[in-house]
Design an enzyme around this catalytic site. Sequence first.
Site, PDB file in Angstrom:
ATOM      1  N   LYS A 198      -3.591   2.133  -2.085  1.00  0.00           N
ATOM      2  CA  LYS A 198      -3.313   3.179  -1.093  1.00  0.00           C
ATOM      3  C   LYS A 198      -4.494   3.218  -0.124  1.00  0.00           C
ATOM      4  CE  LYS A 198      -1.821   6.975   0.906  1.00  0.00           C
ATOM      5  NZ  LYS A 198      -0.825   6.790   1.978  1.00  0.00           N
TER       6      LYS A 198
ATOM      7  N   CYS B 217      -0.904   3.705  10.590  1.00  0.00           N
ATOM      8  CA  CYS B 217      -0.334   4.886   9.936  1.00  0.00           C
ATOM      9  C   CYS B 217       0.384   5.746  10.972  1.00  0.00           C
ATOM     10  CB  CYS B 217      -1.397   5.730   9.247  1.00  0.00           C
ATOM     11  SG  CYS B 217      -0.660   7.227   8.529  1.00  0.00           S
TER      12      CYS B 217
ATOM     13  N   SER C 140       0.831  -1.202   0.000  1.00  0.00           N
ATOM     14  CA  SER C 140       0.000   0.000   0.000  1.00  0.00           C
ATOM     15  C   SER C 140       0.871   1.260   0.000  1.00  0.00           C
ATOM     16  CB  SER C 140      -0.878  -0.014   1.258  1.00  0.00           C
ATOM     17  OG  SER C 140      -1.686   1.126   1.295  1.00  0.00           O
TER      18      SER C 140
ATOM     19  N   ILE D 110       2.985  11.343   4.322  1.00  0.00           N
ATOM     20  CA  ILE D 110       1.955  11.678   3.331  1.00  0.00           C
ATOM     21  C   ILE D 110       0.682  12.138   4.049  1.00  0.00           C
ATOM     22  CG2 ILE D 110       0.644  10.833   1.330  1.00  0.00           C
ATOM     23  CD1 ILE D 110       3.775  10.829   1.010  1.00  0.00           C
TER      24      ILE D 110
ATOM     25  N   LYS E 263      -2.917  -4.982   9.481  1.00  0.00           N
ATOM     26  CA  LYS E 263      -1.545  -4.492   9.262  1.00  0.00           C
ATOM     27  C   LYS E 263      -1.018  -3.855  10.532  1.00  0.00           C
ATOM     28  CE  LYS E 263       1.463  -1.863   6.190  1.00  0.00           C
ATOM     29  NZ  LYS E 263       1.589  -1.222   4.872  1.00  0.00           N
TER      30      LYS E 263
HETATM   31  O1  RRO Z   1      -0.172   8.150   4.300  1.00  0.00           O
HETATM   32  C1  RRO Z   1       0.810   7.995   5.060  1.00  0.00           C
HETATM   33  O2  RRO Z   1       1.440   8.947   5.533  1.00  0.00           O
HETATM   34  C2  RRO Z   1       1.261   6.655   5.479  1.00  0.00           C
HETATM   35  C3  RRO Z   1       0.422   5.605   5.803  1.00  0.00           C
HETATM   36 BR1  RRO Z   1      -1.420   5.680   5.604  1.00  0.00          BR
HETATM   37  C4  RRO Z   1       0.952   4.405   6.319  1.00  0.00           C
HETATM   38  O3  RRO Z   1       0.255   3.444   6.671  1.00  0.00           O
HETATM   39  N1  RRO Z   1       2.299   4.336   6.462  1.00  0.00           N
HETATM   40  C5  RRO Z   1       3.112   5.343   6.122  1.00  0.00           C
HETATM   41  O4  RRO Z   1       4.335   5.215   6.273  1.00  0.00           O
HETATM   42  N2  RRO Z   1       2.590   6.495   5.634  1.00  0.00           N
END
Ligand code: RRO
Length: 311
Positions: A44, A129, A20, A70, A164
Amino acid sequence: MSLEVKLGDIVLRNPVLVASGAYGYGDDYSAFFDNSVIGGFVTKSVTPRPRRGNPHPRVAETPCGMLNSIGLENSGIDHFLEREWPAVLEKPCVPILSIAASAAEEYAEMCAKAERAGGVRAIEINLSCPNVKEGGRTFGTDPRVVESILRGCRRETSAFLIAKLTPNTDPVPIARGAEAGGADGLSLINTLLGMAIDVERRRPKLAMGMGGLSGPAIRPVALAMTYRVCRTTSLPVIGIGGISTWSDVVEFLLVGATAVQVGTALFSDPVAPIEMIAGLNEYCVRHGHESITGVIGALESGDLILEGVHA
Ligand code: RRO
């Protein structure tokens, strides 16, 4: 020689999945390889409502890895299921829907929506996350909360549910909580909380200060956690974390993972999955395995590793 592995009733043509966040909705690497060569991919993560994500800069290179922040940018589950999901289902491999939320009920509602949309065979529940304060950093580290999230999702869908796990706590109790709540499989690890500073500007390299560390730098941590989780559960486990070559895949299979996910490696080597699949074939032939399943959990001395200390 067969590279097929199974997640419940789902047959993967080989154990190499794309992780993802590294592959969009299945089209990002179409110039480099076809979805018909990989076992599958994870979309994603989508959330109950659209999210714009975190301020930039959101990524920074680090030794043997990278940081990301992100912040779960996505268009929301309704838009996703209407506009993106039909094309995802057309891909010639197994697509896994990834969902993330900030409350147990929201996870269950998204599972119900996915069920109504149809075609969902596997859902990865992102409990980990690191980049949104409400989105996993706290509840993904509490086994009881994880259990209740999985229980709520289980009520709404018959899809193969993969929890996860975060590496930012001991994953073993979390794995047990997910299994008690009805998970069908586990994936680990998500990114490790990390930080890097621009010393001239005296500011963090990421606008949010901290982010999730991925890439080869985290692979030994991921492997040890995968090893420990595999020994505490009978559920299929998907190993993730800095996997870049076929021998990295073999390491995770030997400690008991049924499949792996590849993410950051694609940034520097966009054909990495193809090379991994070819390397797995050769490894099996060289070691006399008719099926890759003979490699899973086949670590020599697996029982002798200081179990008392690390259990
Ligand atoms: O979107 C993110 O910042 C992010 C997610 Br959802 C995740 O599960 N793991 C990550 O390293 N970044």
